[in-house]
Design an enzyme around this catalytic site. Sequence first.
Site, PDB file in Angstrom:
ATOM      1  CB  SER A  69      -4.542 -26.454   0.532  1.00  0.00           C
ATOM      2  OG  SER A  69      -5.192 -26.735   1.729  1.00  0.00           O
ATOM      3  CE  LYS A  72      -8.120 -27.805   1.481  1.00  0.00           C
ATOM      4  NZ  LYS A  72      -7.818 -26.857   2.557  1.00  0.00           N
ATOM      5  CE1 TYR A 195      -9.024 -31.794   2.329  1.00  0.00           C
ATOM      6  CE2 TYR A 195      -8.326 -32.552   4.486  1.00  0.00           C
ATOM      7  CZ  TYR A 195      -8.398 -31.560   3.534  1.00  0.00           C
ATOM      8  OH  TYR A 195      -7.827 -30.334   3.781  1.00  0.00           O
ATOM      9  CE1 TYR A 247      -4.539 -22.596   3.170  1.00  0.00           C
ATOM     10  CE2 TYR A 247      -2.440 -21.681   2.502  1.00  0.00           C
ATOM     11  CZ  TYR A 247      -3.262 -22.756   2.693  1.00  0.00           C
ATOM     12  OH  TYR A 247      -2.809 -24.014   2.416  1.00  0.00           O
ATOM     13  CB  VAL A 265       0.357 -25.938   4.927  1.00  0.00           C
ATOM     14  CG1 VAL A 265      -0.648 -24.955   5.452  1.00  0.00           C
ATOM     15  CG2 VAL A 265      -0.195 -27.328   4.822  1.00  0.00           C
TER      16      VAL A 265
HETATM   17  N1  GLU Z   1      -3.985 -31.646   4.621  1.00  0.00           N
HETATM   18  C1  GLU Z   1      -3.985 -30.327   5.184  1.00  0.00           C
HETATM   19  C2  GLU Z   1      -5.140 -30.188   6.158  1.00  0.00           C
HETATM   20  O1  GLU Z   1      -6.215 -30.508   5.826  1.00  0.00           O
HETATM   21  C3  GLU Z   1      -4.059 -29.314   4.081  1.00  0.00           C
HETATM   22  C4  GLU Z   1      -3.695 -28.013   4.608  1.00  0.00           C
HETATM   23  C5  GLU Z   1      -3.322 -26.975   3.567  1.00  0.00           C
HETATM   24  O2  GLU Z   1      -2.469 -27.182   2.713  1.00  0.00           O
HETATM   25  O3  GLU Z   1      -3.923 -25.894   3.668  1.00  0.00           O
HETATM   26  O4  GLU Z   1      -4.987 -29.771   7.254  1.00  0.00           O
END
Ligand code: GLU
Length: 315
Positions: A69, A72, A195, A247, A265
Amino acid sequence: MNKNISVELLNEIVQELYHKYKGVNDGSLATYIPELAKAKPNHFGISITTIDGETISAGDFEAPFTIQSVSKPFVFGMALEKHGMDHVRSKVGVEPSGEPFHSIIKLDTDSKRPANPLVNAGAIAMTDLVKGTTQKEGRDFLQKSFEAYVGHPLNIDLSVYESEIDTGHRNRAIAHLMLHFGMIDKEIEKTVDLYFRQCSFIINSSDLSTMAATLAKDGLNPKTGERALEERYVKSLLTLMLTCGLYTYAGEWAFNVGIPAKSGVSGGILGVVPGRMGIGVYSPLVDSHGNSVRGVKVFEELSQKLKLHVLEKNP
Ligand code: GLU
């Protein structure tokens, strides 16, 4: 932060924090992407890159992990450059969701737009905006854009990527829901594939700090001199990182740490101290919010010690 803090002192503090927290074994490895459960729990790297391009590190700063993430906010920046603010804002909100990253509820009940670009729904909407006309075009664009931030060629962790392809049905469901509301293009598989790829770039804590330092230097990579992001968009990325980057711990983070940041994560946290430095921490044991346990501790202490909270008056 005292602007005159020396690299030597910074180095001393980084080494001290590494030794102080390396014995902390709270948290657990993320398992919902099966490949992530193979990370080494003892790995712990801390890096700081100054806006002059100097990097200091401690511990396992070369240990590789997938960006997840942390990608992002950067893809949000790419979408802004490609489509401009108005179009991007018609596709995504800027409101902290108060929900876990993979929530689909806000999309359904509110304006049809995902809450913000840092939850999965918003991130997938941003990837949709940069995907180009062919699969290769989208992949090449992402690759080149992320490489401008790290300053060297990047590879994909194919086993993590394939693991997400096999198990990422919730993300597909989110994409379908957005398609239902006409928020994304109908070629969902292409978007979701891209993604998953953006989440699978292999980096280390030193790379995290370079990416962060690039934002700290108004979008200019301090090591290569290459522009990774138009200066006018940096503020928008940082605002979202400050309000939505950690988060369901985002409010606590803004209150206690006050450094625009993004966690993933897999255990990475990247933080930007505008005009000063970029900070990267990697440690794969994550807490119930999905944030690296040692990472949060390091940032909390760095912020207090060096007065890095963005709303704190500098000496
Ligand atoms: N590739 C993970 C997902 O989309 C990213 C999750 C994350 O790092 O928050 O579930």
